[in-house]
Design an enzyme around this catalytic site. Structure first.
Site, PDB file in Angstrom:
ATOM      1  NE  ARG A   9      -3.149   2.047   3.238  1.00 27.72           N
ATOM      2  CZ  ARG A   9      -4.386   2.497   2.675  1.00 27.72           C
ATOM      3  NH1 ARG A   9      -4.965   1.711   1.461  1.00 27.72           N
ATOM      4  NH2 ARG A   9      -5.125   3.604   3.032  1.00 27.72           N
ATOM      5  CB  VAL A  51      -4.811   5.627  -0.877  1.00 22.76           C
ATOM      6  CG1 VAL A  51      -4.524   4.022  -0.727  1.00 22.76           C
ATOM      7  CG2 VAL A  51      -3.647   5.993  -2.157  1.00 22.76           C
ATOM      8  CB  SER A  52     -10.178   3.864  -0.041  1.00 25.30           C
ATOM      9  OG  SER A  52     -10.977   4.537  -1.052  1.00 25.30           O
ATOM     10  CB  ALA A  53      -9.571   3.986   5.436  1.00 23.27           C
ATOM     11  N   PRO A  54      -7.964   1.410   4.653  1.00 21.68           N
ATOM     12  CG  PRO A  54      -6.007   0.530   5.615  1.00 21.68           C
ATOM     13  CD  PRO A  54      -6.854   1.927   5.257  1.00 21.68           C
TER      14      PRO A  54
END
Length: 455
Positions: free
Chosen positions: A71, A104-107
């Site tokens: 990531r 970048v979206s949260a996990p």
């Protein structure tokens, strides 16, 4: 006119999103070199362990993909602590006003969406809204026998996604620069389409390019409320199979949409209305200006909710039950206490009917573990409209509190009523018809008086 007392602050559940594009974020502190370092692997395993422990990740294939995809390579501007925070996105581009336009979206969100979409080996998948990281995760899930295509309208975003995907070893992902309103027909049909930007309407191209039985996962705004809904295509229509509450930056291009905004009291108060036919609200803000000059009516419903209990079904029930549903927003810098949203927030759900405005607020209960819903109303029919809204809150508490929420069905514009969900609320958009039906027939619970107030 004397000012009403300010309201006690209670919890509510509003989320805000922003949009439009200008420059990439480069002003954050880098505390580790990007790449698959031992520290990065430990951080990756830690966030996955946490998401498994909290029950967010329940799929072995998604767990494996999230442990493998680096990531940090897709957010090289920031350090590992920020990259691997489980519940925070990493903003990668902002507009000139500082509003986030790409991230970048949260996990946690990535895991939720991938599980909702049920992506598996060999599938052909389209992602609407590029960034790279989510496409890499999908590439792991579909394997070398599947195909992932990602599309974005912004060349900065697609250039960045292409570069980062190549660097991370995912050159097989197709990156396309286009207005996603038209889909990407050259790689269709798709077994799954994941939309990672907020949509006001579902373009016909997405439905046409989705295989029968395929899944469209989209953060869809209906009646001003956004839900990330997993739809299954059946017979040319889409039927929901799950819905969650997450916020996204809105789509650009042909799918962009602005809600109706009525500005009152020199900007102190604004009323935001979406999917409301013009006949159901006063276009001239002066009508509501005059309403706000009348005494405020208060009605308390007796319906309660826990302080940390989600409001998602409460809001959606009111949206489907009340014509003229919208949001009442207060400007903090101009706030005089006239409008008292629940909690320490600036917005409340409400409704406009004729020249009357009502909104939902809360107050503490005796044990302080819950709050009680109440209604404030202004205008010539304030008492009547407040009772209507309070009645709908009681119906929600009796029939739908803690329940699964409604089902959604999306069909092409012009679809006859008998093909829509029976007994539900129908929302007509330019290119589609959306019907919303609750476990118990909406028509049995909706107050017909709501359509008569102020007429």
């Amino acid at each position: 006119m004397s000012r009403p007392p300010r309201c006690p602050h209670e919890a509510d559940g509003f989320q805000r999103t922003t949009a439009r594009k200008e420059h990439f974020v480069t002003d954050t502190t880098i505390d580790d070199e990007p790449g698959n370092s031992a520290r990065a692997r430990r951080a990756r395993d830690k966030v996955v362990d946490d998401l498994v422990a909290e029950g967010t990740i329940t799929s072995a294939s998604i767990e494996a993909a999230m442990r493998k995809v680096p990531r940090e390579l897709f957010a090289p501007e920031v350090g590992l602590d920020e990259v691997y925070h489980p519940h925070r996105p990493v903003v990668t581009k902002r507009d000139a006003n500082g509003n986030a336009t790409s991230s970048v979206s949260a996990p946690q969100l990535q895991a939720h969406m991938l599980q909702q979409a049920e992506i598996g080996a060999g599938m052909r998948v389209l992602e609407v809204g590029s960034g790279g990281c989510n496409a890499a995760l999908m590439a792991e899930l579909v394997g070398h026998t599947g195909q992932v295509t990602t599309v974005d309208i912004d060349p900065d975003i697609t250039d960045r996604a292409r570069r980062l995907l190549d660097e991370a070893g995912y050159s097989r992902v197709q990156v396309v620069l286009a207005d996603a309103d038209g889909g990407v027909p050259e790689y269709a049909p798709y077994d799954g389409i994941l939309v990672t930007a907020g949509a006001w309407e579902i373009p016909p191209a997405w439905v046409d390019q989705l295989a029968e039985g395929g899944c469209l996962l989209v953060p869809l705004s209906v009646l001003g409320l956004s839900r990330t809904i997993a739809f299954e295509k059946t017979g040319g229509c889409l039927v929901s199979r799950s819905a969650t509450l997450f916020g996204f930056v809105p789509l650009q291009g042909a799918g962009a949409h602005e809600s109706t905004r009525l500005v009152l009291r020199g900007g102190e108060v604004s009323v935001h209305l979406d999917d409301v036919p013009p006949a159901e609200f006063p276009v001239d803000p002066s009508v509501l200006e005059r309403a706000l000059d009348t005494p405020r009516v208060e009605v308390w419903s007796g319906a309660t909710i826990g302080r940390f209990e989600p409001w998602a079904t409460t809001q959606m029930w009111l949206a489907t039950a009340l014509p003229g549903f919208g949001r009442v927003v207060v400007d903090r810098e101009r706030d005089t206490g006239l409008i008292c949203p629940p909690g320490r927030h600036i917005a409340a759900v409400g409704t406009v009917s004729g020249g009357t405005l009502a909104y939902v607020t809360t107050r503490s209960t005796a044990d302080d573990q819950e709050v009680e819903f109440g209604v404030h109303a202004f205008g010539p029919n304030a008492a009547e409209l407040a009772e209507v809204v309070a009645g709908q809150l009681r119906i929600w508490a009796r029939d739908h509190r803690g329940g699964p929420g409604p089902q959604f069905r999306v069909c092409p514009s012009g679809t006859p009523d008998d093909r829509l969900l029976p007994g539900g609320r129908v929302v007509d958009k330019p290119r589609s018809r959306i019907s919303i039906c609750w476990p118990q027939a909406v028509t049995a619970a909706r107050s017909q008086n709501a359509t008569e107030v102020g007429r």
